[in-house]
Design an enzyme around this catalytic site. Structure first.
Site, PDB file in Angstrom:
ATOM      1  N   GLU A   1     -74.596   1.282 -96.455  1.00  0.00           N
ATOM      2  CA  GLU A   1     -75.203   1.352 -97.794  1.00  0.00           C
ATOM      3  C   GLU A   1     -76.710   1.123 -97.708  1.00  0.00           C
ATOM      4  OE1 GLU A   1     -75.693  -1.536-101.610  1.00  0.00           O
ATOM      5  OE2 GLU A   1     -73.935  -1.808-100.344  1.00  0.00           O
TER       6      GLU A   1
ATOM      7  N   ASP B   1     -79.271   4.057 -98.804  1.00  0.00           N
ATOM      8  CA  ASP B   1     -80.232   3.847 -99.885  1.00  0.00           C
ATOM      9  C   ASP B   1     -81.617   4.363 -99.490  1.00  0.00           C
ATOM     10  OD1 ASP B   1     -81.221   2.473-102.417  1.00  0.00           O
ATOM     11  OD2 ASP B   1     -82.333   1.347-100.911  1.00  0.00           O
TER      12      ASP B   1
ATOM     13  N   GLU C   1     -73.864   5.553-101.588  1.00  0.00           N
ATOM     14  CA  GLU C   1     -74.994   5.347-100.676  1.00  0.00           C
ATOM     15  C   GLU C   1     -74.508   5.163 -99.240  1.00  0.00           C
ATOM     16  OE1 GLU C   1     -78.473   3.387-103.456  1.00  0.00           O
ATOM     17  OE2 GLU C   1     -77.024   2.028-102.523  1.00  0.00           O
TER      18      GLU C   1
END
Length: 232
Positions: free
Chosen positions: A46, A50, A124
């Protein structure tokens, strides 16, 4: 293992191996109940996803709108990568059907704020997994196919406009005061915290709303305040 081959077809990405794809779908809570599970949770993916997402969207907007100032590009980017929009994209890809969740998390409705946060984070993480497995060009195509395609709708409906800036501008014009925001409550675990924020003009409470971050809660509170005041 869940039917990840079916998911590959859904996202139109063929992984070299399914380990990364599986990890992208593992919530920390699942490992608390299944410490023997071979895969790690998805938080590192994640984190990577991102950053990749922000780079791809920023590059896309920079090239598409060469005459627009930084402020508008920032607002457009925020409208594309906010948690609510990412959660909607995750739902469109049916990621909810493939999540590895604890029994408690699995019982939660997919429409709760906490589940939205999990879905946004998973989207993400999926981006991070695609990037590691297939590289920048492939993940860029995935993001443009699933996310930036919504830009026309966002522009047409003015969804990129910053509610906080709009509320502040009108409040200063009408009251000669700058609105301020106050966190009213924080509930939930650290990985899925929900913030409730109130917006005030001077000592006067105007409205409150919730979000998966303080910033998102402030924006939602500003939207509620605009509606309450009839300033939309």
């Amino acid at each position: 293992m869940k039917d990840l081959v079916k998911l590959e077809k859904k996202i139109k990405i063929k992984f070299n191996g399914l380990d990364l794809l599986q990890q992208a779908l593992v919530h920390r809570s699942y490992l608390n109940e299944h410490p023997e599970f071979k895969s790690d949770h998805n938080e590192r993916l994640e984190f990577l996803g991102d950053a990749v997402l922000e780079l791809v969207v920023t590059e896309y907007l920079y090239e598409k709108f060469p005459q627009e100032p930084e402020g508008k590009l920032t607002n457009l980017r925020a409208s594309l990568v906010n948690a609510h929009h990412l959660a909607q994209k995750a739902k469109e890809l049916k990621l909810n059907n493939y999540l590895y969740l604890s029994k408690g998390e699995a019982k939660e409705s997919s429409n709760t704020k906490a589940r939205e946060n999990i879905l946004a984070n998973t989207f993400e993480a999926l981006i991070g997994a695609i990037y590691l497995d297939s590289g920048y060009k492939i993940v860029k195509k995935f993001i443009e196919r699933n996310l930036t395609k919504d830009l026309a709708k966002i522009l047409t409906q003015g969804l990129y406009l910053d509610a906080k800036s709009k509320f502040q501008e009108i409040a200063q014009e009408k009251y000669a005061l700058t609105p301020h925001y106050k966190v009213l409550s924080e509930v939930g675990p650290d990985h899925a915290k929900i913030f409730k924020v109130g917006v005030y003009i001077g000592p006067e409470f105007i409205a409150s709303d919730q979000g998966l971050s303080k910033q998102e809660a402030q924006v939602n509170a500003a939207k509620s305040a605009l509606k309450k005041k009839g300033w939309q």
